[in-house]
Design a protein around this motif. Structure first.
Motif, PDB file in Angstrom:
ATOM      1  N   VAL A 154       1.121  21.556   4.726  1.00 32.82           N
ATOM      2  CA  VAL A 154       0.198  22.318   3.890  1.00 32.82           C
ATOM      3  C   VAL A 154       0.576  23.797   3.942  1.00 32.82           C
ATOM      4  O   VAL A 154       0.913  24.315   5.015  1.00 32.82           O
ATOM      5  CB  VAL A 154      -1.254  22.132   4.388  1.00 32.82           C
ATOM      6  N   PRO A 155       0.569  24.507   2.804  1.00 31.86           N
ATOM      7  CA  PRO A 155       0.881  25.949   2.807  1.00 31.86           C
ATOM      8  C   PRO A 155       0.029  26.699   3.826  1.00 31.86           C
ATOM      9  O   PRO A 155      -1.152  26.372   4.039  1.00 31.86           O
ATOM     10  CB  PRO A 155       0.538  26.379   1.373  1.00 31.86           C
ATOM     11  N   ALA A 156       0.616  27.698   4.470  1.00 37.44           N
ATOM     12  CA  ALA A 156      -0.063  28.447   5.529  1.00 37.44           C
ATOM     13  C   ALA A 156      -1.409  29.014   5.070  1.00 37.44           C
ATOM     14  O   ALA A 156      -2.403  28.997   5.819  1.00 37.44           O
ATOM     15  CB  ALA A 156       0.840  29.571   6.021  1.00 37.44           C
ATOM     16  N   GLU A 157      -1.456  29.512   3.836  1.00 38.43           N
ATOM     17  CA  GLU A 157      -2.699  30.088   3.310  1.00 38.43           C
ATOM     18  C   GLU A 157      -3.819  29.038   3.286  1.00 38.43           C
ATOM     19  O   GLU A 157      -4.961  29.321   3.648  1.00 38.43           O
ATOM     20  CB  GLU A 157      -2.467  30.631   1.905  1.00 38.43           C
ATOM     21  N   GLN A 158      -3.467  27.825   2.878  1.00 39.03           N
ATOM     22  CA  GLN A 158      -4.473  26.762   2.812  1.00 39.03           C
ATOM     23  C   GLN A 158      -4.815  26.236   4.201  1.00 39.03           C
ATOM     24  O   GLN A 158      -5.934  25.779   4.437  1.00 39.03           O
ATOM     25  CB  GLN A 158      -3.970  25.625   1.913  1.00 39.03           C
ATOM     26  N   GLN A 159      -3.875  26.306   5.120  1.00 39.12           N
ATOM     27  CA  GLN A 159      -4.162  25.913   6.502  1.00 39.12           C
ATOM     28  C   GLN A 159      -5.272  26.795   7.071  1.00 39.12           C
ATOM     29  O   GLN A 159      -6.167  26.313   7.772  1.00 39.12           O
ATOM     30  CB  GLN A 159      -2.911  26.042   7.365  1.00 39.12           C
ATOM     31  N   ALA A 160      -5.196  28.096   6.758  1.00 42.19           N
ATOM     32  CA  ALA A 160      -6.201  29.037   7.241  1.00 42.19           C
ATOM     33  C   ALA A 160      -7.567  28.719   6.635  1.00 42.19           C
ATOM     34  O   ALA A 160      -8.599  28.784   7.315  1.00 42.19           O
ATOM     35  CB  ALA A 160      -5.787  30.464   6.897  1.00 42.19           C
ATOM     36  N   VAL A 161      -7.577  28.363   5.357  1.00 42.36           N
ATOM     37  CA  VAL A 161      -8.831  28.021   4.676  1.00 42.36           C
ATOM     38  C   VAL A 161      -9.435  26.768   5.304  1.00 42.36           C
ATOM     39  O   VAL A 161     -10.631  26.705   5.594  1.00 42.36           O
ATOM     40  CB  VAL A 161      -8.585  27.787   3.170  1.00 42.36           C
ATOM     41  N   ILE A 162      -8.599  25.758   5.519  1.00 42.63           N
ATOM     42  CA  ILE A 162      -9.065  24.499   6.108  1.00 42.63           C
ATOM     43  C   ILE A 162      -9.610  24.721   7.517  1.00 42.63           C
ATOM     44  O   ILE A 162     -10.618  24.137   7.912  1.00 42.63           O
ATOM     45  CB  ILE A 162      -7.927  23.465   6.116  1.00 42.63           C
ATOM     46  N   ALA A 163      -8.951  25.587   8.277  1.00 39.80           N
ATOM     47  CA  ALA A 163      -9.402  25.895   9.635  1.00 39.80           C
ATOM     48  C   ALA A 163     -10.809  26.497   9.609  1.00 39.80           C
ATOM     49  O   ALA A 163     -11.655  26.169  10.450  1.00 39.80           O
ATOM     50  CB  ALA A 163      -8.431  26.857  10.315  1.00 39.80           C
ATOM     51  N   GLU A 164     -11.069  27.369   8.637  1.00 40.92           N
ATOM     52  CA  GLU A 164     -12.392  27.979   8.507  1.00 40.92           C
ATOM     53  C   GLU A 164     -13.443  26.935   8.134  1.00 40.92           C
ATOM     54  O   GLU A 164     -14.550  26.929   8.663  1.00 40.92           O
ATOM     55  CB  GLU A 164     -12.362  29.100   7.452  1.00 40.92           C
ATOM     56  N   LEU A 165     -13.074  26.053   7.211  1.00 40.37           N
ATOM     57  CA  LEU A 165     -14.008  25.003   6.802  1.00 40.37           C
ATOM     58  C   LEU A 165     -14.357  24.090   7.977  1.00 40.37           C
ATOM     59  O   LEU A 165     -15.507  23.682   8.144  1.00 40.37           O
ATOM     60  CB  LEU A 165     -13.408  24.170   5.664  1.00 40.37           C
ATOM     61  N   ASN A 166     -13.355  23.786   8.789  1.00 38.90           N
ATOM     62  CA  ASN A 166     -13.579  22.904   9.931  1.00 38.90           C
ATOM     63  C   ASN A 166     -14.441  23.552  11.017  1.00 38.90           C
ATOM     64  O   ASN A 166     -14.968  22.868  11.893  1.00 38.90           O
ATOM     65  CB  ASN A 166     -12.249  22.447  10.525  1.00 38.90           C
ATOM     66  N   LYS A 167     -14.563  24.882  10.953  1.00 37.00           N
ATOM     67  CA  LYS A 167     -15.434  25.585  11.894  1.00 37.00           C
ATOM     68  C   LYS A 167     -16.877  25.620  11.397  1.00 37.00           C
ATOM     69  O   LYS A 167     -17.769  26.084  12.099  1.00 37.00           O
ATOM     70  CB  LYS A 167     -14.938  27.021  12.111  1.00 37.00           C
TER      71      LYS A 167
END
Length: 221
Positions: free
Chosen positions: A59-72
């Motif tokens: 997954v693109p790094a930018e979307q990885q960061a978004v997903i990490a926030e959602l998972n929090k």
């Protein structure tokens, strides 16, 4: 006297534990499960393997960061307000159940499958909910919200054109319509259950304390 108090305290603690179990329903859990019953264009694929993983390296790094926030537990509508969606969708009021994970489905030879239909198991899915599936398509570089083919109890059957990170989301509903439930201040997480437990335990302590005072006064008469 002591046996009676002990019995009351144990009973109240058990009741508190029961309360936390109920309130945990709808909280974001650490992981989900996917059934190995896979179909493509309505045909069952023998030997297929479906997997949910935390590995987001594709997954693109930018979307990885978004997903990490959602998972929090970040608010869906706010976090994805500038995201590119295949079809615009208002996420206001929606919350995640299981955290977002990468879904892969391969055939018996290990070849990736597309246009697949799978069953996602969501043990904490609330009843009377408007259920959707949030998906980031790595192939197309867009987000999408998919309406499940079927939702039965805690099982969500959904068809994907292609596969990448997915999460089951929901909006609680009432007889009068739909109610919100996913703002930055009330995103459901497992912490809510812990708070509820201590509140209930404190209430139990007050009840026991009141009984002791009542019993003491009674014995003094």
């Amino acid at each position: 006297m002591r046996k009676l108090l002990k019995g009351l305290l144990v009973g109240m603690v058990v009741a508190c534990l029961g309360t936390t179990a109920v309130l945990a329903d709808g909280s974001i859990t650490a992981t989900g499960t996917v059934s190995q019953e896979v179909t493509v264009n309505g045909q069952k694929v023998e030997g297929a393997k479906a997997t949910l993983s935390d590995d987001m390296t594709n997954v693109p790094a930018e979307q990885q960061a978004v997903i990490a926030e959602l998972n929090k537990g970040a608010d869906l509508a706010t976090t994805l307000k500038d995201a590119k969606f295949a079809t615009p969708f208002d996420l206001t009021g929606y919350a995640m159940t299981v955290k977002m994970q990468d879904l892969t489905v391969v055939d018996a030879n290990g070849n990736p499958l597309k246009n697949v239909t799978v069953k996602l198991e969501v043990p904490n899915l609330p009843a009377n909910a408007d259920v959707k599936v949030l998906h980031f398509s790595g192939d197309r570089g867009v987000w999408e919200v998919i309406t499940p083919d079927k939702t039965e109890g805690k099982t969500v059957t959904v068809t994907f054109t292609d596969l990448s990170p997915v999460a089951v989301i929901y909006k609680t509903t009432t007889a009068g319509g739909t109610t919100g439930g996913n703002t930055s201040s009330n995103v459901p997480t497992g912490d809510n259950s812990a708070v509820a437990f201590y509140v209930a335990l404190a209430a139990a302590a007050v009840c026991v304390g009141g009984f002791v005072v009542y019993r003491t006064k009674k014995e003094n008469f």
